[in-house]
Design a protein around this motif. Structure first.
Motif, PDB file in Angstrom:
ATOM      1  N   PHE A  67      -6.709   0.096  -5.811  1.00 37.13           N
ATOM      2  CA  PHE A  67      -7.296  -0.948  -4.962  1.00 37.13           C
ATOM      3  C   PHE A  67      -6.248  -1.620  -4.079  1.00 37.13           C
ATOM      4  O   PHE A  67      -6.573  -2.527  -3.324  1.00 37.13           O
ATOM      5  CB  PHE A  67      -7.957  -2.026  -5.828  1.00 37.13           C
ATOM      6  CG  PHE A  67      -9.093  -1.524  -6.667  1.00 37.13           C
ATOM      7  CD1 PHE A  67     -10.363  -1.388  -6.143  1.00 37.13           C
ATOM      8  CD2 PHE A  67      -8.883  -1.185  -8.002  1.00 37.13           C
ATOM      9  CE1 PHE A  67     -11.420  -0.922  -6.929  1.00 37.13           C
ATOM     10  CE2 PHE A  67      -9.934  -0.721  -8.794  1.00 37.13           C
ATOM     11  CZ  PHE A  67     -11.197  -0.581  -8.251  1.00 37.13           C
ATOM     12  N   GLY A  68      -5.000  -1.195  -4.209  1.00 36.11           N
ATOM     13  CA  GLY A  68      -3.934  -1.850  -3.466  1.00 36.11           C
ATOM     14  C   GLY A  68      -3.333  -3.014  -4.211  1.00 36.11           C
ATOM     15  O   GLY A  68      -2.663  -3.859  -3.617  1.00 36.11           O
ATOM     16  N   ALA A  75     -10.205  -9.668  -4.731  1.00 35.02           N
ATOM     17  CA  ALA A  75     -10.837 -10.000  -3.448  1.00 35.02           C
ATOM     18  C   ALA A  75     -12.054  -9.129  -3.198  1.00 35.02           C
ATOM     19  O   ALA A  75     -13.064  -9.598  -2.661  1.00 35.02           O
ATOM     20  CB  ALA A  75      -9.827  -9.834  -2.316  1.00 35.02           C
ATOM     21  N   MET A  76     -11.976  -7.862  -3.593  1.00 34.60           N
ATOM     22  CA  MET A  76     -13.112  -6.950  -3.441  1.00 34.60           C
ATOM     23  C   MET A  76     -14.302  -7.461  -4.241  1.00 34.60           C
ATOM     24  O   MET A  76     -15.432  -7.506  -3.736  1.00 34.60           O
ATOM     25  CB  MET A  76     -12.701  -5.550  -3.895  1.00 34.60           C
ATOM     26  CG  MET A  76     -13.764  -4.494  -3.818  1.00 34.60           C
ATOM     27  SD  MET A  76     -14.754  -4.285  -5.336  1.00 34.60           S
ATOM     28  CE  MET A  76     -13.498  -3.784  -6.517  1.00 34.60           C
ATOM     29  N   ASP A 105      -5.973 -12.445   1.643  1.00 33.70           N
ATOM     30  CA  ASP A 105      -4.994 -11.861   2.567  1.00 33.70           C
ATOM     31  C   ASP A 105      -4.472 -10.529   2.034  1.00 33.70           C
ATOM     32  O   ASP A 105      -4.285  -9.578   2.800  1.00 33.70           O
ATOM     33  CB  ASP A 105      -3.825 -12.830   2.784  1.00 33.70           C
ATOM     34  CG  ASP A 105      -4.224 -14.043   3.612  1.00 33.70           C
ATOM     35  OD1 ASP A 105      -5.279 -14.000   4.266  1.00 33.70           O
ATOM     36  OD2 ASP A 105      -3.477 -15.045   3.587  1.00 33.70           O
ATOM     37  N   ASP A 106      -4.249 -10.446   0.729  1.00 30.27           N
ATOM     38  CA  ASP A 106      -3.758  -9.203   0.126  1.00 30.27           C
ATOM     39  C   ASP A 106      -4.767  -8.069   0.280  1.00 30.27           C
ATOM     40  O   ASP A 106      -4.379  -6.906   0.419  1.00 30.27           O
ATOM     41  CB  ASP A 106      -3.456  -9.418  -1.364  1.00 30.27           C
ATOM     42  CG  ASP A 106      -2.133 -10.126  -1.587  1.00 30.27           C
ATOM     43  OD1 ASP A 106      -1.415 -10.371  -0.589  1.00 30.27           O
ATOM     44  OD2 ASP A 106      -1.815 -10.449  -2.746  1.00 30.27           O
ATOM     45  N   SER A 107      -6.050  -8.412   0.261  1.00 36.36           N
ATOM     46  CA  SER A 107      -7.063  -7.357   0.385  1.00 36.36           C
ATOM     47  C   SER A 107      -7.045  -6.756   1.790  1.00 36.36           C
ATOM     48  O   SER A 107      -7.230  -5.546   1.952  1.00 36.36           O
ATOM     49  CB  SER A 107      -8.456  -7.911   0.063  1.00 36.36           C
ATOM     50  OG  SER A 107      -8.923  -8.762   1.085  1.00 36.36           O
TER      51      SER A 107
END
Length: 201
Positions: A67-68, A75-76, A105-107
């Motif tokens: 998912f990163g 966030a997802m 922001d990270d997403s």
């Protein structure tokens, strides 16, 4: 010489993907994830009394790389399943208010960086959640039913192979020490003392 387990099985909660139970990690094979639809003791407004294996730093958990990272995963969930975030995961218990901006922001960074890999991981998560809801008889919108249909068609061949496994093998799996430990955790009968045979089942 270093001992390595053959299997690398981790039980995770369906929604938040926290670790419920983990075999001794192995560098020989990737994690085999088994999802359990049960209340996570960290992410619920209702008190959950059981202890589990989940007190780890999820930002360091390689499971979330698809998912990163853990923030992109959270966030997802927040973006796609707001009701589940609020009701099933306790809202700020899942993403503390002070972390929300950074998590979102990270997403965005993860989507740009991973592209289709992120999309595939999101689709698989959605299928897991929708398929479980469908199995429980919860009415689903048409787009969710379409996700289930497409995913089931794509995995039809593996499902046919699974059907060749003798029913006794599945019964033996459910009765093995690993699955008994999962049941003990969920029913509050488990202590943090790990037994060698159980931890490596």
């Amino acid at each position: 010489m270093k001992w390595e387990p053959i299997w690398n099985i981790t039980h995770r909660y369906l929604y938040c993907r926290c670790v419920l139970r983990r075999s001794t990690p192995s560098s020989l094979c990737p994690e085999i994830t088994i999802l359990i639809n049960h209340r996570c003791p960290r992410h619920s407004r209702k008190v959950a009394t059981h202890a589990d294996y989940g007190d780890v730093d999820y930002h360091q958990d390689p499971y979330f790389d698809q998912f990163g990272g853990y923030n992109a995963f959270r966030a997802m969930v927040y973006s796609i399943f707001p009701d589940m975030y609020d009701k099933a995961l306790g809202g700020y218990a899942f993403i503390p208010e002070k972390e929300l901006r950074g998590v979102l922001d990270d997403s965005i960074s993860a989507i740009d960086r991973l592209g289709e890999t992120f999309e595939d991981a999101v689709h698989e998560y959605m299928y897991d959640v929708f398929e479980d809801a469908d199995r429980m008889g919860i009415p689903l919108p048409d787009y969710a039913l379409e996700i289930i249909r497409v995913s089931r068609e794509q995995t039809q061949e593996s499902k046919m192979q699974d059907s060749l496994v003798h029913p006794d093998a599945f019964k033996d799996f459910l009765e093995c020490p690993m699955m008994q430990e999962v049941e003990d955790i969920l029913h509050g009968r488990w202590s943090r003392k790990r037994h060698w045979a159980v931890a490596n089942c």
